[in-house]
Design a protein around this motif. Structure first.
Motif, PDB file in Angstrom:
ATOM      1  N   SER A 121       0.823  -1.209   0.000  1.00 20.28           N
ATOM      2  CA  SER A 121       0.000   0.000   0.000  1.00 20.28           C
ATOM      3  C   SER A 121       0.854   1.254   0.000  1.00 20.28           C
ATOM      4  CB  SER A 121      -0.923   0.002   1.228  1.00 20.28           C
ATOM      5  OG  SER A 121      -0.172  -0.098   2.420  1.00 20.28           O
ATOM      6  N   PHE A 122       2.167   1.103   0.220  1.00 21.58           N
ATOM      7  CA  PHE A 122       3.091   2.234   0.195  1.00 21.58           C
ATOM      8  C   PHE A 122       3.928   2.223  -1.082  1.00 21.58           C
ATOM      9  CE2 PHE A 122       2.300   1.108   4.609  1.00 21.58           C
ATOM     10  CZ  PHE A 122       1.883   2.316   5.122  1.00 21.58           C
ATOM     11  N   GLY A 123       3.470   1.525  -2.105  1.00 19.00           N
ATOM     12  CA  GLY A 123       4.203   1.426  -3.351  1.00 19.00           C
ATOM     13  C   GLY A 123       5.078   0.186  -3.368  1.00 19.00           C
ATOM     14  N   PRO A 181       9.784  -4.916   8.814  1.00 20.67           N
ATOM     15  CA  PRO A 181       8.838  -5.998   8.492  1.00 20.67           C
ATOM     16  C   PRO A 181       8.428  -6.063   7.025  1.00 20.67           C
ATOM     17  CG  PRO A 181       8.233  -4.981  10.568  1.00 20.67           C
ATOM     18  CD  PRO A 181       9.332  -4.146   9.989  1.00 20.67           C
ATOM     19  N   LEU A 182       8.225  -4.913   6.378  1.00 13.85           N
ATOM     20  CA  LEU A 182       7.801  -4.934   4.981  1.00 13.85           C
ATOM     21  C   LEU A 182       8.868  -5.532   4.063  1.00 13.85           C
ATOM     22  CD1 LEU A 182       5.953  -1.498   4.592  1.00 13.85           C
ATOM     23  CD2 LEU A 182       4.950  -3.778   4.399  1.00 13.85           C
ATOM     24  N   TRP A 183      10.119  -5.487   4.477  1.00 12.83           N
ATOM     25  CA  TRP A 183      11.178  -6.120   3.688  1.00 12.83           C
ATOM     26  C   TRP A 183      10.979  -7.638   3.627  1.00 12.83           C
ATOM     27  CZ3 TRP A 183      16.020  -4.132   1.675  1.00 12.83           C
ATOM     28  CH2 TRP A 183      16.141  -2.748   1.754  1.00 12.83           C
ATOM     29  N   LEU A 186       5.886  -8.827   5.486  1.00 14.90           N
ATOM     30  CA  LEU A 186       4.981  -8.718   6.631  1.00 14.90           C
ATOM     31  C   LEU A 186       4.261  -7.381   6.527  1.00 14.90           C
ATOM     32  CD1 LEU A 186       7.358 -10.010   9.458  1.00 14.90           C
ATOM     33  CD2 LEU A 186       5.595 -11.299   8.239  1.00 14.90           C
ATOM     34  N   SER A 187       2.968  -7.430   6.363  1.00 15.13           N
ATOM     35  CA  SER A 187       2.194  -6.208   6.101  1.00 15.13           C
ATOM     36  C   SER A 187       1.981  -5.391   7.380  1.00 15.13           C
ATOM     37  CB  SER A 187       0.852  -6.573   5.457  1.00 15.13           C
ATOM     38  OG  SER A 187       1.059  -7.215   4.218  1.00 15.13           O
TER      39      SER A 187
END
Length: 257
Positions: A121-123, A181-183, A186-187
């Motif tokens: 959601s952040f690109g 986490p996003l790496w 993990l959302s």
């Protein structure tokens, strides 16, 4: 622009201000480099967020990760300097730490650090390669050493402002770590990014409140740094525009990789 853009811009302005405030003091010289590193990371973080879907976003993502490695490195070094403490085998530790810094900064340009990107959601967000786990270990190891140094400084000075700087630095590092986490798919949104400018505001207030530096000298040097930064930033933007116009950005990126 999204809220991440505004947070990155706030981090850039405030951390650069803190760095300039401490620049004239030899006692805080490494501490100012810590804040300049935060500003550099924030600059590339903003450019990376701004260039979603653009081939240059791959370049700015690698620049962002390279500059992120500088932050814990300078924090550990500056904390030990300000606390006037030494650790056993200091030269060996400094050499290994610097070698780790160089390895991770170079690795940021390889698939070992960033093996691709995935839509969030952040690109498009970077996907962690095997070297990113080493970076996380390096990050928390240096933050731990830095916090130990700041705690030693507080025990020596008994000033609550030093304890406050330790607490705010810890808050800022925890906030920056919410990007991790996003790496790993993990959302979990990086909402902790808001903690970084809070640290900068506190330190700026502490410097001005307790006259930790010569503000007249700061203003003079601050103007010089502002002019130098504006010229450097303009050259970077013009250079990117020129390369894209002459060669095409896709071909330029392929050449870099």
């Amino acid at each position: 622009m999204s809220w991440l853009h505004w947070v990155a811009l706030s981090n850039l302005v405030l951390s650069t201000l803190v760095g300039v405030l401490f620049l004239q003091s030899t006692q805080y010289r490494l501490f100012c480099f810590t804040n300049f590193s935060v500003g550099l990371w924030s600059l590339f973080y903003f450019l990376w967020q701004w260039q979603w879907g653009h081939p240059w976003s791959m370049v700015t993502a690698s620049l962002m990760q390279s500059s992120a490695t500088l932050i814990p490195y300078f924090y550990a070094m500056s904390s030990l300097q300000m606390a006037h403490v030494s650790i056993s085998h200091r030269n060996r530790w400094w050499l290994l730490n610097t070698m780790g810094l160089c390895l991770l900064m170079v690795g940021a340009w390889t698939p070992w650090m960033i093996r691709g990107y995935w839509p969030t959601s952040f690109g498009l967000w970077p996907m962690a390669g095997p070297l990113f786990a080493v970076y996380i270990l390096y990050f928390f190891l240096n933050v731990g050493i830095g916090n130990w140094g700041m705690w030693k400084r507080y025990q020596r000075t008994k000033r609550w402002v030093d304890a406050g700087i330790l607490g705010m630095f810890t808050l800022g590092f925890l906030g920056g770590a919410t990007n991790f986490p996003l790496w790993y798919h993990l959302s979990i949104p990086p909402y902790g990014m808001w903690m970084v400018p809070i640290y900068c505001v506190f330190v700026t207030w502490a410097v001005l409140k307790y006259d930790m530096v010569d503000i007249v000298l700061v203003v003079g040097r601050g103007l010089s740094w502002a002019i130098a930064t504006a010229l450097t930033g303009s050259a970077f933007v013009i250079g990117m525009w020129g390369l894209e116009r002459v060669f095409g950005v896709s071909q330029v990126w392929m050449g870099l990789s």
